[in-house]
Design a protein around this motif. Structure first.
Motif, PDB file in Angstrom:
ATOM      1  N   SER A   1       1.248   6.972  -6.835  1.00 27.61           N
ATOM      2  CA  SER A   1       0.195   7.937  -7.150  1.00 27.61           C
ATOM      3  C   SER A   1       0.679   9.386  -6.920  1.00 27.61           C
ATOM      4  CB  SER A   1      -1.033   7.670  -6.302  1.00 27.61           C
ATOM      5  OG  SER A   1      -0.725   7.795  -4.920  1.00 27.61           O
ATOM      6  N   ARG A   2       1.498   9.589  -5.898  1.00 26.89           N
ATOM      7  CA  ARG A   2       2.033  10.925  -5.645  1.00 26.89           C
ATOM      8  C   ARG A   2       3.016  11.347  -6.732  1.00 26.89           C
ATOM      9  NH1 ARG A   2       3.382  10.640   0.845  1.00 26.89           N
ATOM     10  NH2 ARG A   2       1.173  10.602   1.562  1.00 26.89           N
ATOM     11  N   ALA A   3       3.744  10.387  -7.221  1.00 25.78           N
ATOM     12  CA  ALA A   3       4.698  10.701  -8.281  1.00 25.78           C
ATOM     13  C   ALA A   3       3.975  11.079  -9.567  1.00 25.78           C
ATOM     14  CB  ALA A   3       5.600   9.503  -8.514  1.00 25.78           C
TER      15      ALA A   3
ATOM     16  N   ARG B   1       0.835  -1.204   0.000  1.00 22.95           N
ATOM     17  CA  ARG B   1       0.000   0.000   0.000  1.00 22.95           C
ATOM     18  C   ARG B   1       0.870   1.255   0.000  1.00 22.95           C
ATOM     19  NH1 ARG B   1      -4.905  -1.190   4.319  1.00 22.95           N
ATOM     20  NH2 ARG B   1      -5.854  -2.936   3.159  1.00 22.95           N
ATOM     21  N   ALA B   2       1.986   1.219   0.727  1.00 22.67           N
ATOM     22  CA  ALA B   2       2.874   2.380   0.774  1.00 22.67           C
ATOM     23  C   ALA B   2       3.501   2.622  -0.589  1.00 22.67           C
ATOM     24  CB  ALA B   2       3.963   2.170   1.829  1.00 22.67           C
ATOM     25  N   ARG B   3       3.818   1.555  -1.311  1.00 22.64           N
ATOM     26  CA  ARG B   3       4.397   1.707  -2.638  1.00 22.64           C
ATOM     27  C   ARG B   3       3.365   2.301  -3.617  1.00 22.64           C
ATOM     28  NH1 ARG B   3       6.681  -3.397  -1.507  1.00 22.64           N
ATOM     29  NH2 ARG B   3       5.221  -4.426  -2.920  1.00 22.64           N
TER      30      ARG B   3
END
Length: 260
Positions: A257-259, A250-252
């Motif tokens: 998505s932020r990138a 989930r962190a990946r």
């Protein structure tokens, strides 16, 4: 004799005595009193007082007495004519040799003195070397003698003629004495600088066993209690495991998505 008289007549000049300063005396008696009286009394040497020409002492003494009597006769005549007979205090006489010649003589004397000093030093060095060689040979002979006696003692011990080796006992006693002496020196010296600094910084020790045990007073003292630290609720620094830990799935996805 006639020729000598003619030559004397040619050389003789009619001058005043102060210009000639000649004093003629006959042979004097062999006594000192007549020499001190001088020739004024008219004493002359008799046949008994004749000087033996082969005797050097008598001949020289006759010359001395005759010269002394001539001086005693001439001095009153000079004083009567007001001729000074003593050298004045401020008399200056020029030297027979020049300053350059005297400088050469001085340098020669100096070089001779330096050569003598060098030879004396060389003699002293040779004497010291001889003495040093003598001492060295004596030491070598002493060592050889000790070595020979030690080998003889070992041979006797090997053959069973003796039960103990004396030189080993002496070496042990000398080593023990050295150890004792070194221990005493250490005790006298005291602790070194490093030990003194640590003693000043950390103290001189004390009770070690049970020094970290709790007491009644320390158990009841809660002034330093912190709840956040005690229950792991405060901020913590990330350790090596937390830094090296790989992020989850989930962190990946969030990072992707932020990138975007």
């Amino acid at each position: 004799q006639d020729g000598l008289k003619r030559s004397l007549g040619d050389l003789r000049r009619q001058l005043a005595w102060v210009e000639r300063l000649d004093v003629t005396l006959g042979p004097l008696a062999a006594t000192a009193e007549t020499a001190m009286r001088g020739p004024s009394e008219g004493h002359s040497a008799s046949h008994n007082d004749a000087v033996d020409p082969e005797n050097d002492f008598q001949r020289e003494m006759s010359f001395y007495r005759q010269a002394q009597a001539a001086v005693l006769e001439a001095l009153p005549r000079l004083h009567k004519l007001q001729v000074p007979t003593r050298r004045p205090d401020d008399y200056f006489a020029e030297m027979a040799k020049s300053d350059q010649q005297m400088q050469k003589i001085r340098q020669k004397l100096k070089s001779k003195q330096e050569a003598m000093e060098k030879t004396e030093k060389a003699k002293q060095l040779r004497a010291l070397r001889k003495y040093g060689k003598k001492v060295q040979t004596e030491i070598l002979q002493k060592r050889q003698k000790e070595k020979k006696s030690m080998l003889n003692a070992v041979k006797k011990y090997q053959k069973g003629l003796s039960d103990k080796l004396d030189f080993l006992d002496e070496g042990q006693t000398s080593s023990q004495g050295k150890k004792k002496g070194s221990g005493n020196q250490r005790v006298k010296k005291g602790p070194n600088a490093k030990r003194r600094y640590k003693n000043q910084k950390f103290g001189f020790g004390g009770k070690k066993k049970g020094s970290k045990w709790n007491t009644k007073d320390s158990f009841n003292d809660v002034s330093g209690f912190q709840a956040k630290v005690a229950h792991n609720k405060g901020p913590r620094k990330a350790g090596k495991k937390a830094l090296n830990k790989r992020p989850g799935k989930r962190a990946r996805q969030k990072m992707k998505s932020r990138a975007r």
